[in-house]
Design an enzyme around this catalytic site. Structure first.
Site, PDB file in Angstrom:
ATOM      1  N   LYS A  58       0.869  -1.189   0.000  1.00 14.68           N
ATOM      2  CA  LYS A  58       0.000   0.000   0.000  1.00 14.68           C
ATOM      3  C   LYS A  58       0.900   1.231   0.000  1.00 14.68           C
ATOM      4  O   LYS A  58       1.714   1.406   0.892  1.00 14.68           O
ATOM      5  CB  LYS A  58      -0.894  -0.020   1.238  1.00 14.68           C
ATOM      6  CG  LYS A  58      -1.682   1.263   1.476  1.00 14.68           C
ATOM      7  CD  LYS A  58      -2.395   1.228   2.824  1.00 14.68           C
ATOM      8  CE  LYS A  58      -3.007   2.579   3.180  1.00 14.68           C
ATOM      9  NZ  LYS A  58      -3.612   2.586   4.538  1.00 14.68           N
ATOM     10  N   ASP A 104      -2.677  10.398   3.631  1.00 17.80           N
ATOM     11  CA  ASP A 104      -4.067   9.979   3.802  1.00 17.80           C
ATOM     12  C   ASP A 104      -4.784  10.913   4.770  1.00 17.80           C
ATOM     13  O   ASP A 104      -4.572  10.842   5.978  1.00 17.80           O
ATOM     14  CB  ASP A 104      -4.120   8.537   4.320  1.00 17.80           C
ATOM     15  CG  ASP A 104      -5.551   8.066   4.564  1.00 17.80           C
ATOM     16  OD1 ASP A 104      -6.483   8.647   3.964  1.00 17.80           O
ATOM     17  OD2 ASP A 104      -5.736   7.118   5.352  1.00 17.80           O
ATOM     18  N   LYS A 135     -10.083  12.543   8.716  1.00 18.22           N
ATOM     19  CA  LYS A 135      -9.507  12.188  10.011  1.00 18.22           C
ATOM     20  C   LYS A 135      -9.485  13.408  10.936  1.00 18.22           C
ATOM     21  O   LYS A 135      -9.516  14.554  10.472  1.00 18.22           O
ATOM     22  CB  LYS A 135      -8.062  11.698   9.823  1.00 18.22           C
ATOM     23  CG  LYS A 135      -7.899  10.420   9.026  1.00 18.22           C
ATOM     24  CD  LYS A 135      -6.422  10.107   8.840  1.00 18.22           C
ATOM     25  CE  LYS A 135      -6.217   8.843   8.019  1.00 18.22           C
ATOM     26  NZ  LYS A 135      -6.611   7.634   8.750  1.00 18.22           N
ATOM     27  N   ASP A 188       1.630   6.393   5.858  1.00 19.37           N
ATOM     28  CA  ASP A 188       0.637   5.463   5.321  1.00 19.37           C
ATOM     29  C   ASP A 188       1.130   4.754   4.062  1.00 19.37           C
ATOM     30  O   ASP A 188       0.400   3.948   3.479  1.00 19.37           O
ATOM     31  CB  ASP A 188      -0.680   6.200   5.029  1.00 19.37           C
ATOM     32  CG  ASP A 188      -1.901   5.322   5.254  1.00 19.37           C
ATOM     33  OD1 ASP A 188      -1.786   4.316   5.979  1.00 19.37           O
ATOM     34  OD2 ASP A 188      -2.961   5.627   4.691  1.00 19.37           O
ATOM     35  N   ASP A 197     -12.145   6.625   4.414  1.00 16.61           N
ATOM     36  CA  ASP A 197     -10.895   6.449   5.142  1.00 16.61           C
ATOM     37  C   ASP A 197     -10.469   4.986   5.214  1.00 16.61           C
ATOM     38  O   ASP A 197      -9.421   4.669   5.763  1.00 16.61           O
ATOM     39  CB  ASP A 197     -11.016   7.029   6.556  1.00 16.61           C
ATOM     40  CG  ASP A 197      -9.669   7.186   7.246  1.00 16.61           C
ATOM     41  OD1 ASP A 197      -8.656   7.297   6.527  1.00 16.61           O
ATOM     42  OD2 ASP A 197      -9.625   7.200   8.488  1.00 16.61           O
ATOM     43  N   GLU A 218      -9.425   3.312   2.704  1.00 17.30           N
ATOM     44  CA  GLU A 218      -9.000   3.395   1.301  1.00 17.30           C
ATOM     45  C   GLU A 218      -7.882   2.425   0.955  1.00 17.30           C
ATOM     46  O   GLU A 218      -7.728   2.033  -0.205  1.00 17.30           O
ATOM     47  CB  GLU A 218      -8.567   4.825   0.982  1.00 17.30           C
ATOM     48  CG  GLU A 218      -7.130   5.199   1.328  1.00 17.30           C
ATOM     49  CD  GLU A 218      -6.794   5.050   2.812  1.00 17.30           C
ATOM     50  OE1 GLU A 218      -5.647   4.680   3.123  1.00 17.30           O
ATOM     51  OE2 GLU A 218      -7.674   5.301   3.662  1.00 17.30           O
ATOM     52  N   ARG A 228      -7.448  -0.717   1.583  1.00 17.28           N
ATOM     53  CA  ARG A 228      -7.944  -1.986   1.057  1.00 17.28           C
ATOM     54  C   ARG A 228      -8.459  -1.838  -0.370  1.00 17.28           C
ATOM     55  O   ARG A 228      -8.456  -2.796  -1.143  1.00 17.28           O
ATOM     56  CB  ARG A 228      -9.019  -2.547   1.985  1.00 17.28           C
ATOM     57  CG  ARG A 228     -10.265  -1.704   2.125  1.00 17.28           C
ATOM     58  CD  ARG A 228     -11.039  -2.020   3.387  1.00 17.28           C
ATOM     59  NE  ARG A 228     -10.309  -1.601   4.584  1.00 17.28           N
ATOM     60  CZ  ARG A 228     -10.749  -1.809   5.826  1.00 17.28           C
ATOM     61  NH1 ARG A 228     -11.905  -2.401   6.048  1.00 17.28           N
ATOM     62  NH2 ARG A 228     -10.032  -1.406   6.845  1.00 17.28           N
TER      63      ARG A 228
END
Length: 514
Positions: free
Chosen positions: A276, A281, A288, A299, A363, A365, A367
């Site tokens: 990933k 993010d 967030k 991230d 959020d 995201e 996956r």
């Protein structure tokens, strides 16, 4: 090829050049500063330093407890000016992690003393039950990772530093053990350099480490056996990567999809390692909280681990090992931003394999981008095994903290192999359940799948893996949730703060076992 007497290994990463050389036992113990790693009841440091060690012991100030340091000035005319000791504790308690940490402590002490070059001596008796190759490997990692410093952007550019130079001697070793110890030093230096490379990328602010920057750094790793290609947004759109591109919609930074192909002569099967690569993010529309949002630079640490793996492969990490599979790396790199075109809660996107996904929370995201990466792996490489790595959930931090990563999947043999690799790297993994009931939680009324389960279900980390399991299908697959282990861990002498570079060394131990 190895040289029998001395092998120098140098690896450059941000702000640091570390040189480690293997010193023969017969010439060990010379110079401005010599450190000895010692365990309780194992004070041997070779014939060259025997008298100096005896004199130090006689003072009563030589400490062998774990992480205890002692320093003694030597008489004029001695082989070394200063003789230092770093304790390993009881010999039966010595582990590769203790060797790694004490080596880093020796480096720190040398740095505090203003010494740029020194020798590190360790007798086989101080290895405990650790094999010589593993001991050499851990010591080199401790020295190299202990030297790491992130070179942050400043008004004044940092002055170039002279390389730290360390000669390492293993004593009381047979010829075969000495060769294994030296080999371990070389391997550990490569593993550490790859980890430092990943740490640099992971520590960079997101306006500098963009998907485009990741792509440029990836291209630099190209070698005759290692091919790198980068897919841009039109190429991803043509492939139908709607899940990944849905995440990218809110950002003006163009997404990139990085593909690494390390070809092993004669290999016909592939394994895929997928990361990933969310370079920042915000959470998107499901934004967030502002507190610590700056940490979302981390991230992309799953992608950073994949970058580190291929950095090591590009620099000869496999050595004489010849895996039976080609090693394929994929990184889905983008930002997740709340721009005017950003996807909204309730939107339905279509992944590359046709699965439709209701985006209940923007959020969740990671996956989504991994789903398309897994689809790509299956379509173009038909892998024998797949591993994905992601800072996927805060839930795994609640469950396991920062000292351990979670792992789950559909193939126990693969999971066991990765957990064994994590044990070898001293990067522990803890298996979490992934059952049919968890997969059922991911079904949606308005699409094939939802990207989150119900708040009442709990099991947040497992829910992420359960979602990804639909895309893995019958292919042997494991998911590593490294959200806790990627940053914020306890200081360990060879790590102080920021990105840990976790999973790089685990992946390297794993691919060497294939």
């Amino acid at each position: 090829m190895r040289r029998d007497v001395v092998r120098a290994t140098a690896r450059r990463y941000n702000g640091t050049l570390m040189k480690i050389r293997h010193v023969p036992a017969a010439t060990a113990g010379r110079g401005d500063l010599v450190f000895v790693l010692v365990a309780d009841g194992a004070l041997a440091a070779g014939a060259n330093l025997q008298a100096a060690v005896a004199a130090a012991k006689a003072t009563g100030d030589l400490h062998t407890g774990f992480r205890k340091r002692s320093l003694f000035h030597q008489p004029k005319g001695s082989r070394c000016k200063r003789l230092g000791f770093v304790g390993l504790g009881k010999a039966k308690d010595v582990t590769s992690e203790r060797l790694r940490r004490t080596a880093a402590l020796a480096l720190a002490a040398a740095r505090d003393a203003g010494v740029g070059a020194f020798e590190l001596v360790v007798d086989k008796a101080a290895f405990g039950d650790v094999p010589p190759a593993v001991a050499g490997h851990a010591i080199a990692e401790g020295l190299s990772l202990g030297a790491y410093r992130y070179d942050a952007p400043r008004q004044k550019k940092a002055e170039p530093k002279k390389p730290a130079q360390v000669g390492v001697a293993g004593l009381s070793l047979t010829k075969a053990e000495g060769a294994a110890f030296a080999r371990g030093l070389d391997d550990g230096a490569v593993f550490a350099a790859a980890t430092a490379f990943a740490r640099d990328l992971e520590n960079m602010p997101s306006n500098l480490c963009t998907p485009t920057h990741l792509a440029k750094e990836a291209k630099k790793l190209t070698r005759p056996r290692l091919k790198v290609k980068v897919l841009d947004k039109p190429a991803m759109s043509k492939l139908g990567m709607g899940a990944l591109l849905g995440v990218a919609k809110g950002s003006t930074e163009p997404p990139k999809f990085l593909v690494f192909e390390y070809r092993v002569p004669g290999a016909k099967e592939n394994v895929c390692v997928i990361g990933k690569g969310l370079t920042f993010d915000t959470g998107g529309i499901s934004i967030k909280p502002s507190g610590k949002m700056d940490e979302m630079r981390y991230d992309m640490c799953g992608g950073g681990a994949v970058m580190g793996l291929f950095h090591a492969l590009a620099h000869g990490a496999l050595g004489s090992h010849k895996p039976k599979c080609n090693i394929i790396g994929l990184i889905a790199a983008t930002e997740n931003m709340p721009g005017p075109d950003a996807q909204k809660p309730g939107d339905v996107v279509r992944a590359m394999d046709g699965h439709t996904i209701e985006v209940l929370n923007t959020d969740a995201e990671g996956r989504l981008v991994l789903a398309d990466a897994i689809c790509y792996a299956k379509k173009f490489y038909a892998p024998k095994q797949m591993v994905d790595l992601a800072t996927l959930t805060g839930a795994v931090v609640v469950a396991l903290g920062h000292e351990c990563a979670g792992i789950m999947g559909n193939d126990q043999k693969l999971i066991d192999a990765l957990m064994a690799a994590g044990c070898s790297a001293d990067e522990p993994l803890w298996q979490l359940p992934l059952w049919d009931c968890h997969r059922d939680q991911m079904k949606s009324k308005f699409a094939d799948l939802a990207n989150i389960n119900s708040p009442g279900h709990g099991n947040g980390s497992t829910a992420g893996g359960a979602f990804l399991s639909y895309f893995a299908g019958d292919t042997a697959w494991a998911h590593m949730d490294i959200a806790g282990a990627a940053y914020g861990a306890l200081a360990k002498d060879y790590y102080t703060s920021g990105a840990t570079g976790t999973a790089v060394r685990t992946l390297l131990h794993w691919v060497r076992s294939l």
